[in-house]
Design a protein around this motif. Structure first.
Motif, PDB file in Angstrom:
ATOM      1  N   ASP A  53       0.837  -1.211   0.000  1.00 13.43           N
ATOM      2  CA  ASP A  53       0.000   0.000   0.000  1.00 13.43           C
ATOM      3  C   ASP A  53       0.870   1.259   0.000  1.00 13.43           C
ATOM      4  O   ASP A  53       0.745   2.141   0.859  1.00 13.43           O
ATOM      5  N   ALA A  54       1.748   1.345  -1.001  1.00 11.73           N
ATOM      6  CA  ALA A  54       2.761   2.400  -1.030  1.00 11.73           C
ATOM      7  C   ALA A  54       2.162   3.801  -1.103  1.00 11.73           C
ATOM      8  O   ALA A  54       2.646   4.723  -0.428  1.00 11.73           O
ATOM      9  N   ALA A  55       1.117   3.990  -1.919  1.00  7.88           N
ATOM     10  CA  ALA A  55       0.535   5.329  -2.058  1.00  7.88           C
ATOM     11  C   ALA A  55      -0.056   5.811  -0.735  1.00  7.88           C
ATOM     12  O   ALA A  55       0.088   6.980  -0.360  1.00  7.88           O
ATOM     13  N   ARG A  56      -0.693   4.901  -0.031  1.00  7.53           N
ATOM     14  CA  ARG A  56      -1.267   5.259   1.267  1.00  7.53           C
ATOM     15  C   ARG A  56      -0.158   5.624   2.256  1.00  7.53           C
ATOM     16  O   ARG A  56      -0.255   6.627   2.974  1.00  7.53           O
ATOM     17  N   TRP A  57       0.894   4.823   2.284  1.00  6.26           N
ATOM     18  CA  TRP A  57       2.020   5.106   3.175  1.00  6.26           C
ATOM     19  C   TRP A  57       2.638   6.467   2.859  1.00  6.26           C
ATOM     20  O   TRP A  57       2.912   7.266   3.755  1.00  6.26           O
ATOM     21  N   LEU A  58       2.850   6.740   1.566  1.00  5.47           N
ATOM     22  CA  LEU A  58       3.485   7.987   1.168  1.00  5.47           C
ATOM     23  C   LEU A  58       2.620   9.180   1.528  1.00  5.47           C
ATOM     24  O   LEU A  58       3.127  10.221   1.973  1.00  5.47           O
ATOM     25  N   PHE A  59       1.308   9.043   1.384  1.00  7.74           N
ATOM     26  CA  PHE A  59       0.468  10.183   1.726  1.00  7.74           C
ATOM     27  C   PHE A  59       0.486  10.458   3.222  1.00  7.74           C
ATOM     28  O   PHE A  59       0.356  11.612   3.644  1.00  7.74           O
ATOM     29  N   ARG A  60       0.653   9.437   4.028  1.00  6.41           N
ATOM     30  CA  ARG A  60       0.819   9.679   5.464  1.00  6.41           C
ATOM     31  C   ARG A  60       2.031  10.556   5.727  1.00  6.41           C
ATOM     32  O   ARG A  60       2.012  11.429   6.598  1.00  6.41           O
ATOM     33  N   ARG A  61       3.100  10.319   4.981  1.00  8.30           N
ATOM     34  CA  ARG A  61       4.283  11.171   5.109  1.00  8.30           C
ATOM     35  C   ARG A  61       3.962  12.592   4.647  1.00  8.30           C
ATOM     36  O   ARG A  61       4.420  13.568   5.239  1.00  8.30           O
ATOM     37  N   VAL A  62       3.197  12.725   3.577  1.00  9.55           N
ATOM     38  CA  VAL A  62       2.802  14.040   3.066  1.00  9.55           C
ATOM     39  C   VAL A  62       2.002  14.797   4.120  1.00  9.55           C
ATOM     40  O   VAL A  62       2.210  16.002   4.332  1.00  9.55           O
ATOM     41  N   TYR A  69      12.737  16.375  -1.580  1.00 12.22           N
ATOM     42  CA  TYR A  69      12.622  15.314  -0.573  1.00 12.22           C
ATOM     43  C   TYR A  69      11.468  14.366  -0.909  1.00 12.22           C
ATOM     44  O   TYR A  69      11.590  13.138  -0.797  1.00 12.22           O
ATOM     45  N   MET A  70      10.351  14.947  -1.344  1.00 18.30           N
ATOM     46  CA  MET A  70       9.218  14.131  -1.763  1.00 18.30           C
ATOM     47  C   MET A  70       9.587  13.248  -2.951  1.00 18.30           C
ATOM     48  O   MET A  70       9.168  12.088  -3.050  1.00 18.30           O
ATOM     49  N   LEU A  71      10.382  13.800  -3.868  1.00 23.96           N
ATOM     50  CA  LEU A  71      10.834  13.035  -5.027  1.00 23.96           C
ATOM     51  C   LEU A  71      11.593  11.792  -4.577  1.00 23.96           C
ATOM     52  O   LEU A  71      11.452  10.709  -5.159  1.00 23.96           O
ATOM     53  N   VAL A  72      12.393  11.922  -3.523  1.00 27.83           N
ATOM     54  CA  VAL A  72      13.131  10.772  -2.990  1.00 27.83           C
ATOM     55  C   VAL A  72      12.185   9.809  -2.275  1.00 27.83           C
ATOM     56  O   VAL A  72      12.291   8.580  -2.440  1.00 27.83           O
ATOM     57  N   LEU A  73      11.226  10.333  -1.499  1.00 32.50           N
ATOM     58  CA  LEU A  73      10.293   9.461  -0.791  1.00 32.50           C
ATOM     59  C   LEU A  73       9.431   8.645  -1.753  1.00 32.50           C
ATOM     60  O   LEU A  73       9.051   7.516  -1.444  1.00 32.50           O
ATOM     61  N   VAL A  74       9.140   9.224  -2.914  1.00 30.37           N
ATOM     62  CA  VAL A  74       8.378   8.481  -3.931  1.00 30.37           C
ATOM     63  C   VAL A  74       9.107   7.190  -4.297  1.00 30.37           C
ATOM     64  O   VAL A  74       8.484   6.174  -4.624  1.00 30.37           O
ATOM     65  N   GLY A  75      10.428   7.221  -4.216  1.00 29.42           N
ATOM     66  CA  GLY A  75      11.214   6.045  -4.594  1.00 29.42           C
ATOM     67  C   GLY A  75      11.451   5.054  -3.473  1.00 29.42           C
ATOM     68  O   GLY A  75      12.077   4.009  -3.702  1.00 29.42           O
ATOM     69  N   VAL A  76      10.961   5.332  -2.252  1.00 30.37           N
ATOM     70  CA  VAL A  76      11.202   4.429  -1.125  1.00 30.37           C
ATOM     71  C   VAL A  76      10.682   3.017  -1.387  1.00 30.37           C
ATOM     72  O   VAL A  76      11.367   2.033  -1.050  1.00 30.37           O
TER      73      VAL A  76
END
Length: 444
Positions: free
Chosen positions: A89-98, A145-152
């Motif tokens: 669930d990568a998109a959900r995880w990333l939005f939590r960071r957002v 930074y977000m660009l890097v987190l997208v690649g996590v």
């Protein structure tokens, strides 16, 4: 508002990676000092002109080899992300960071809009445009930074030393090839592919978390990268400065070059080598209190230090102590006083504003439910739109084209939030006081 040393120590989980928090805060504090050292301002009745101490001085540009520490933030950010990302669930995880990362940005943008509305009545057009142009410039870092987190999610798959070093070698090689295209006079837009160079710091963060880099190897990598950078700068076509200043024929920063890649390798590998000493220091309760509190308001520190810097320079002007040129009498004494003043005022702003960073916003911070595949695809489009509009609005500022990009940036944030389904019963975030003392990003 700020818990005691004892409270922080008691509420810190035993599993907390204090090393990562130290690295993150250290990088931000050095950035604040670097900006305070580098800025020059010429004030006339109808304009404010911003300059840089480093302009045209290769000798002073060597300072950037010490002050350019943003790669450490990316290193620490990816390391922390790997602790929380489960691989699904990568998109959900990333939005939590957002949600957590951009919460203080809303307050920062609102603050600047109010300030510029007032300033418009008292400043000349030239002075107003100069200040409006730099007001949100620092938010470029959030986009990168977000660009890097997208690649996590992709970095999460690196589980062996062989994969780690292969990935690093491939990244550096691609950056070097694109550099040669730029140097040969190729299309300028090609160079912006090198923004992916920030992943070098992220890959090293993976290597740290997974234990794929020994201290001995880290030290050898740091020394080797430093030596190669010295050769590239002295015998090659690369500039000394690791930040963008006037007069460069090839910026190492925007977009990144292989020299900046080498600097990332040097800094992050050196941090891995120094980890035992850093961890021992962070075990001290008072040191950890300072680190933990700073990390709770990391974005407040980063965003609002520019406001502190402008206030200090405005006060200096009123007192007749403009910082105009390195040739003026007492220049470095003035710099020292102003740097201390910037740190002091930043601390005051931090104390006043960091509660906002740690108080969840209704709707924005409500917990996100698992995403279906179609909705996840739309969410990824929204997340990428955040990155693009963030970078463009930071580039343009709150004037000219920026008056289009900034609303698009806010729309991308709110639109992506609207795409995300909210967990039942989590329509608003209302944690108790203890929850946001711990810096939770909250909701239900």
């Amino acid at each position: 508002m700020i818990p005691s040393v004892r409270e922080v120590e008691q509420t810190t989980p035993v599993t907390r990676d204090r090393f990562v928090d130290v690295v993150r805060l250290f990088s931000l504090l050095v950035v604040i000092g670097g900006h305070a050292v580098m800025l020059l301002v010429t004030v006339t009745p109808d304009r404010w002109t911003f300059g840089n101490v480093l302009d045209g001085s290769p000798r002073l540009q060597l300072l950037t080899w010490v002050l350019q520490v943003m790669p450490l933030f990316f290193f620490a950010g990816v390391a922390a992300s790997l602790h929380s990302y489960t691989g699904t669930d990568a998109a959900r995880w990333l939005f939590r960071r957002v949600q957590r990362l951009y919460r203080p940005v809303f307050y920062y943008l609102a603050g600047w809009l109010v300030a510029l509305t007032i300033a418009r009545r008292y400043l000349s057009d030239q002075a107003y445009n100069n200040i409006a142009g730099v007001g949100i410039q620092l938010t470029w870092f959030l986009g990168a930074y977000m660009l890097v987190l997208v690649g996590v999610p992709a970095l999460h798959k690196i589980t062996s030393a062989r994969a780690l070093w292969t990935t690093l070698a491939g990244m550096v090689a691609v950056v070097a090839v694109i550099d040669q295209v730029r140097i040969a006079g190729g299309p300028g837009l090609v160079g912006y592919l090198n923004f992916a160079a920030w992943y070098v710091a992220g890959v090293l963060g993976v290597g740290y978390v997974r234990g794929l880099i020994t201290r001995r190897t880290a030290l050898l990598v740091a020394l080797g990268a430093f030596a190669v950078n010295v050769v590239l700068v002295t015998a090659g076509p690369y500039e000394v400065s690791l930040v963008t200043v006037r007069g460069l024929h090839l910026s190492n920063m925007t977009p990144p070059t292989v020299v900046l890649c080498g600097h990332m390798l040097f800094l992050c590998a050196l941090a891995i080598w120094a980890r035992p000493a850093v961890t021992r220091a962070a075990a001290n309760a008072r040191v950890w209190w300072f680190v933990a509190i700073g990390n709770r308001g990391a974005m407040t520190l980063y965003l609002w230090h520019l406001v502190a810097l402008i206030i200090v320079f405005a006060a200096s002007h009123v007192l007749g102590h403009d910082r105009v040129s390195t040739e003026q009498p007492g220049f470095w004494c003035l710099v020292a006083v102003q740097v201390l003043a910037v740190y002091a005022l930043t601390c005051v702003l931090f104390w006043l504003l960091q509660p906002l960073e740690n108080t969840p916003l209704p709707w924005w911070d409500a917990k996100v439910a698992p995403l279906s595949t179609p909705r996840a695809a739309v969410a990824w489009a929204g997340l990428l739109a955040i990155v693009v509009t963030n970078l463009m609005s930071a580039k343009e500022g709150l004037k000219g084209p920026g008056l289009v990009w900034v609303p698009l940036f806010v729309a991308a944030l709110l639109g992506t939030r609207a795409i995300m389904p909210t967990k039942p019963g989590c329509g608003s975030a209302s944690p108790d006081r203890r929850t946001h003392k711990r810096g939770a990003s909250g909701g239900c």
